[in-house]
Design an enzyme around this catalytic site. Structure first.
Site, short mmCIF file in Angstrom:
data_model
loop_
_atom_site.label_atom_id
_atom_site.label_comp_id
_atom_site.label_asym_id
_atom_site.label_seq_id
_atom_site.Cartn_x
_atom_site.Cartn_y
_atom_site.Cartn_z
N ARG A 238 0.86 -1.19 0.00
CA ARG A 238 0.00 0.00 0.00
C ARG A 238 0.89 1.23 0.00
O ARG A 238 1.93 1.26 0.68
CB ARG A 238 -0.89 0.04 1.25
CG ARG A 238 -2.07 -0.93 1.22
CD ARG A 238 -3.14 -0.50 0.20
NE ARG A 238 -4.30 -1.38 0.20
CZ ARG A 238 -4.44 -2.47 -0.55
NH1 ARG A 238 -3.49 -2.83 -1.39
NH2 ARG A 238 -5.55 -3.20 -0.47
N GLU A 267 -3.71 7.57 -4.23
CA GLU A 267 -3.91 6.94 -5.53
C GLU A 267 -5.11 7.58 -6.20
O GLU A 267 -6.11 7.80 -5.52
CB GLU A 267 -4.14 5.44 -5.38
CG GLU A 267 -2.86 4.73 -5.01
CD GLU A 267 -2.96 3.22 -4.99
OE1 GLU A 267 -4.01 2.67 -5.41
OE2 GLU A 267 -2.00 2.60 -4.55
N HIS A 286 -1.24 0.25 -9.63
CA HIS A 286 -1.87 -0.72 -8.72
C HIS A 286 -2.46 -1.93 -9.48
O HIS A 286 -3.66 -2.19 -9.43
CB HIS A 286 -2.95 -0.02 -7.88
CG HIS A 286 -3.19 -0.72 -6.56
ND1 HIS A 286 -3.55 -0.08 -5.41
CD2 HIS A 286 -3.11 -2.04 -6.22
CE1 HIS A 286 -3.69 -0.95 -4.43
NE2 HIS A 286 -3.43 -2.16 -4.90
C1 GLV Z 1 -4.88 -5.21 -3.83
O1 GLV Z 1 -4.12 -4.34 -3.55
C2 GLV Z 1 -5.55 -6.03 -2.87
O2 GLV Z 1 -5.49 -5.71 -1.66
O3 GLV Z 1 -6.15 -7.03 -3.26
#
Ligand code: GLV
Length: 325
Positions: A238, A267, A286
């Site tokens: 994250r 983000e 991401h």
């Molecule tokens: C993606 O970042 C997730 O947490 O699945």
């Protein structure tokens, strides 16, 4: 006849037929997530919510959703959801662990190798027609063989990253709140290290710890100062775990050599972020779990959790099992 009302906050890579047999399903049709105010309005009339990590599910929203029986998130991480508020209201929260472990570990390695061997820079260089001849010192990168890999957080994904290192004959350190049992350490070929030691001894540092108040800006100026000037940082966890200003300082001053990140804070990355101007930083939007197969499995698992919750059954994958019947 459908008995339940469900809101799904984005189109999913999976048919919703099974869900539609028991629920009237509304899917948010836009590419952007529903604004918070829309979610707040929708939640008043629904029994189930299928959401994504881009949706803020806070106390106010949970208190507004008086009929909510279940929340199912299509992601393994759930830092966007106020779990204690959900638990206080007796609402089970589902997530999608396991199915994205391999895709995420693969992508971590893709970023690590791309940063080590400067693949994005090489592509830009070639397209800019700067390739004039073979040169002994053109775009020199770093070897993986014999290097030290530091894994921060040895959960499912951290372990899968460690397993993939065996072909590179790397020394692997890991930092974690708890030391794993010896058998697991031996089978993965990893050595427990205090966080500071891991930072100062690793050539590659990769982050696989969940985001929480404890890990907020875990990587800041002090941590970058401990790292080698040749070190490369990878983050597929994250964005909030890394202070973006400190990362910019570390990369632009040569405190560390390079970084490759799939996640940013916030983000998407702000259009005026100075990080966008750095050649020694790779930024992906991401997508670590974004293989076709994995995203389908995640959607399937999210639907299974949602259906179980609507029907009053235990969720197959529940974040707060203390409220799950
Ligand atoms: C993606 O970042 C997730 O947490 O699945």
């Amino acid at each position: 006849m459908p008995q339940f009302q469900v809101f799904v906050t984005r189109r999913l890579p999976m048919a919703l037929d099974r869900l539609q047999e028991i629920a009237k399903v509304e899917v948010w049709p836009e590419r952007q997530p529903p604004p918070y105010e829309v979610l707040l309005e929708k939640v008043k009339a629904i029994d189930g919510l299928l959401c994504l990590l881009t949706d803020r599910i806070d106390r106010q929203l949970l208190e507004t959703g008086t009929a909510l029986k279940v929340i199912s998130q299509m992601a393994v991480g759930y830092d966007n959801i106020d779990i204690s508020a959900a638990s206080a209201r007796g609402i089970p929260v589902g997530h999608t662990p396991g199915v994205l472990t391999d895709a995420t570990a693969d992508f971590t390695w893709a970023l690590l190798m791309a940063a080590a061997r400067r693949i994005v820079e090489a592509d830009k260089f070639t397209r800019a027609l700067q390739w004039q001849t073979w040169e002994p010192d053109l775009l020199l990168g770093a070897d993986l063989v014999g290097a030290t890999l530091g894994i921060v957080g040895l959960g499912r994904i951290g372990q899968a990253v460690a397993r993939r290192a065996s072909g590179f004959n790397m020394r692997i350190l890991y930092a974690s709140r708890h030391q794993c049992d010896r058998q697991l350490e031996t089978s993965l070929g990893v050595e427990f290290a205090e966080f500071d030691r891991l930072l100062s001894e690793s050539d590659f540092v990769t982050i696989h710890t969940p985001f929480s108040a404890d890990t907020y800006h875990l990587f800041s100026d002090r941590q970058f100062e401990l790292m080698k000037p040749t070190a490369i940082l990878i983050n597929t966890s994250r964005g909030g775990i890394v202070d973006p200003d400190a990362l910019h300082r570390a990369l632009s001053s040569g405190q560390i050599a390079a970084a490759a990140i799939d996640v940013t804070e916030p983000e998407p990355i702000p259009t005026d972020s100075p990080l966008l101007g750095l050649d020694n930083l790779i930024i992906a939007p991401h997508i670590a779990s974004a293989s076709r197969q994995t995203r389908q499995k995640m959607a399937q698992m999210a639907i299974d959790n949602l259906i179980a919750g609507l029907q009053g059954d235990r969720l197959p994958h529940c974040v707060n099992p203390e409220v799950d019947r």
